[in-house]
Write a protein that holds these residues in place. Structure first.
Motif, PDB file in Angstrom:
ATOM      1  N   THR A 156       7.605  28.009 -45.324  1.00 18.73           N
ATOM      2  CA  THR A 156       8.116  26.959 -46.201  1.00 18.73           C
ATOM      3  C   THR A 156       9.328  27.462 -46.986  1.00 18.73           C
ATOM      4  O   THR A 156       9.224  28.428 -47.743  1.00 18.73           O
ATOM      5  CB  THR A 156       7.031  26.494 -47.188  1.00 18.73           C
ATOM      6  OG1 THR A 156       5.899  26.028 -46.451  1.00 18.73           O
ATOM      7  CG2 THR A 156       7.554  25.385 -48.077  1.00 18.73           C
ATOM      8  N   SER A 159       9.400  28.615 -50.957  1.00 18.91           N
ATOM      9  CA  SER A 159       8.050  28.718 -51.512  1.00 18.91           C
ATOM     10  C   SER A 159       7.745  30.156 -51.947  1.00 18.91           C
ATOM     11  O   SER A 159       8.132  31.122 -51.285  1.00 18.91           O
ATOM     12  CB  SER A 159       7.013  28.283 -50.473  1.00 18.91           C
ATOM     13  OG  SER A 159       5.699  28.482 -50.961  1.00 18.91           O
ATOM     14  N   ALA A 164       2.704  30.383 -47.017  1.00 19.72           N
ATOM     15  CA  ALA A 164       2.928  28.931 -46.981  1.00 19.72           C
ATOM     16  C   ALA A 164       3.773  28.559 -45.764  1.00 19.72           C
ATOM     17  O   ALA A 164       4.809  29.170 -45.497  1.00 19.72           O
ATOM     18  CB  ALA A 164       3.622  28.476 -48.255  1.00 19.72           C
ATOM     19  N   SER A 166       5.252  25.120 -43.170  1.00 22.41           N
ATOM     20  CA  SER A 166       5.568  23.693 -43.137  1.00 22.41           C
ATOM     21  C   SER A 166       5.911  23.281 -41.709  1.00 22.41           C
ATOM     22  O   SER A 166       6.414  24.089 -40.921  1.00 22.41           O
ATOM     23  CB  SER A 166       6.757  23.382 -44.050  1.00 22.41           C
ATOM     24  OG  SER A 166       6.456  23.663 -45.395  1.00 22.41           O
ATOM     25  N   SER A 179       7.290  18.122 -45.483  1.00 20.27           N
ATOM     26  CA  SER A 179       6.053  18.401 -46.206  1.00 20.27           C
ATOM     27  C   SER A 179       5.127  17.201 -46.047  1.00 20.27           C
ATOM     28  O   SER A 179       5.580  16.083 -45.789  1.00 20.27           O
ATOM     29  CB  SER A 179       6.327  18.654 -47.694  1.00 20.27           C
ATOM     30  OG  SER A 179       6.882  17.499 -48.307  1.00 20.27           O
ATOM     31  N   LYS A 180       3.857  17.440 -46.231  1.00 18.08           N
ATOM     32  CA  LYS A 180       2.873  16.368 -46.101  1.00 18.08           C
ATOM     33  C   LYS A 180       2.930  15.449 -47.308  1.00 18.08           C
ATOM     34  O   LYS A 180       2.811  15.881 -48.448  1.00 18.08           O
ATOM     35  CB  LYS A 180       1.471  16.977 -45.959  1.00 18.08           C
ATOM     36  CG  LYS A 180       0.355  15.947 -45.858  1.00 18.08           C
ATOM     37  CD  LYS A 180      -0.996  16.641 -45.740  1.00 18.08           C
ATOM     38  CE  LYS A 180      -2.157  15.649 -45.790  1.00 18.08           C
ATOM     39  NZ  LYS A 180      -3.471  16.336 -45.680  1.00 18.08           N
ATOM     40  N   LEU A 199       4.778  12.492 -43.122  1.00 10.54           N
ATOM     41  CA  LEU A 199       5.530  13.672 -43.533  1.00 10.54           C
ATOM     42  C   LEU A 199       6.892  13.250 -44.061  1.00 10.54           C
ATOM     43  O   LEU A 199       7.529  12.340 -43.515  1.00 10.54           O
ATOM     44  CB  LEU A 199       5.714  14.634 -42.355  1.00 10.54           C
ATOM     45  CG  LEU A 199       4.451  15.056 -41.593  1.00 10.54           C
ATOM     46  CD1 LEU A 199       4.839  15.870 -40.354  1.00 10.54           C
ATOM     47  CD2 LEU A 199       3.517  15.854 -42.485  1.00 10.54           C
ATOM     48  N   LEU A 202      12.105  17.780 -46.314  1.00  6.45           N
ATOM     49  CA  LEU A 202      12.484  18.602 -47.457  1.00  6.45           C
ATOM     50  C   LEU A 202      13.996  18.550 -47.624  1.00  6.45           C
ATOM     51  O   LEU A 202      14.736  18.605 -46.637  1.00  6.45           O
ATOM     52  CB  LEU A 202      12.028  20.047 -47.247  1.00  6.45           C
ATOM     53  CG  LEU A 202      10.516  20.291 -47.180  1.00  6.45           C
ATOM     54  CD1 LEU A 202      10.241  21.758 -46.869  1.00  6.45           C
ATOM     55  CD2 LEU A 202       9.851  19.892 -48.490  1.00  6.45           C
TER      56      LEU A 202
END
Length: 245
Positions: A156, A159, A164, A166, A179-180, A199, A202
């Motif tokens: 991610t 992050s 993490a 994505s 992202s969810k 989704l 980003l």
């Protein structure tokens, strides 16, 4: 179980192929009226002959059967793909935790456009994942059908959380990391079929789409428990992906 709907769906392939922008490949050796023609060896051949990249802004994401997912105002469908891949898990404290996914996505936009008025789009969305699961394998699912989009999970961006990840969707020229936004249990057999997802892209992480919807999921859920801590598990699945912009 899916025989008659499959015949109806692929009976439209000759019409697709006769469209002005379609391939001129011959279909004279395919018996579209026979159930025996819709089988594992035939599906990739037929699917490979369907044109790609048709405009689908008039197609609606099939969310009528679920609550909690919605297309953001102003966004329209830009691409439709059927995905075939694996959901990855890791055994953690007696249950399998999600560890991302890998999938090959095949453009089926023209199937929706060129069968408009003949077959309900919701019917197509319900059938394609089941057909793809039965007829294609992963990871070599793209050996006979042109691969449109690759799906994987990446670290991610930005992050500070260790590990993490994505979801990312990428073509040869563009990509998007998302992202969810929301997820709901599959409307049918949610213990076997993974959830439907919404989704959101980003900021600054690609321009392939603003949103991606995973719908009409088929398979992919892990067993309810595990005993070997840290054990990885991959579960085969298929699904529809709707991209909006």
């Amino acid at each position: 179980m899916f025989c008659q709907p499959l015949i109806a769906l692929f009976a439209m392939v000759p019409l697709v192929l006769s469209a002005p922008a379609a391939s001129t490949a011959s279909t004279s050796n395919v018996d579209f009226k026979s159930s025996s023609s819709i089988q594992k060896s035939t599906f990739p051949t037929l699917a490979a002959r369907i044109p790609q990249n048709c405009p689908v802004s008039n197609i609606t994401v099939p969310l009528s059967s679920v609550a909690g997912l919605s297309v953001p105002s102003g966004q329209v469908v830009s691409a439709i793909a059927v995905g075939r891949g694996v959901q990855n898990y890791t055994c953690s404290n007696g249950t399998y935790a999600s560890a991302g996914a890998l999938a090959n996505l095949f453009d089926v936009s023209c199937l929706y456009t060129l069968t408009s008025g003949f077959i309900d789009p919701n019917t197509i969305s319900g059938l394609l994942p089941k057909m793809a699961f039965s007829a294609l394998s992963f990871p070599d699912a793209g050996s006979k059908i042109p691969l449109a989009i690759h799906h994987q999970f990446v670290a991610t961006p930005g992050s500070t959380t260790k590990g993490a990840i994505s979801p990312e969707f990428s073509t040869g020229s563009d990509h998007v990391i998302l992202s969810k936004i929301a997820g709901v249990n599959a409307p049918s057999d949610s213990t076997t079929n993974v959830p439907w997802l919404q989704l959101g892209a980003l900021e600054g992480q690609g321009t392939l789409s603003k949103s991606v919807f995973r719908t009409n999921t088929f398979k992919g859920q892990p067993p309810t428990s595990c005993t070997a801590e840290g054990e990885p598990l991959s579960v085969q699945y298929a699904t529809m992906y709707f991209f909006t912009e």
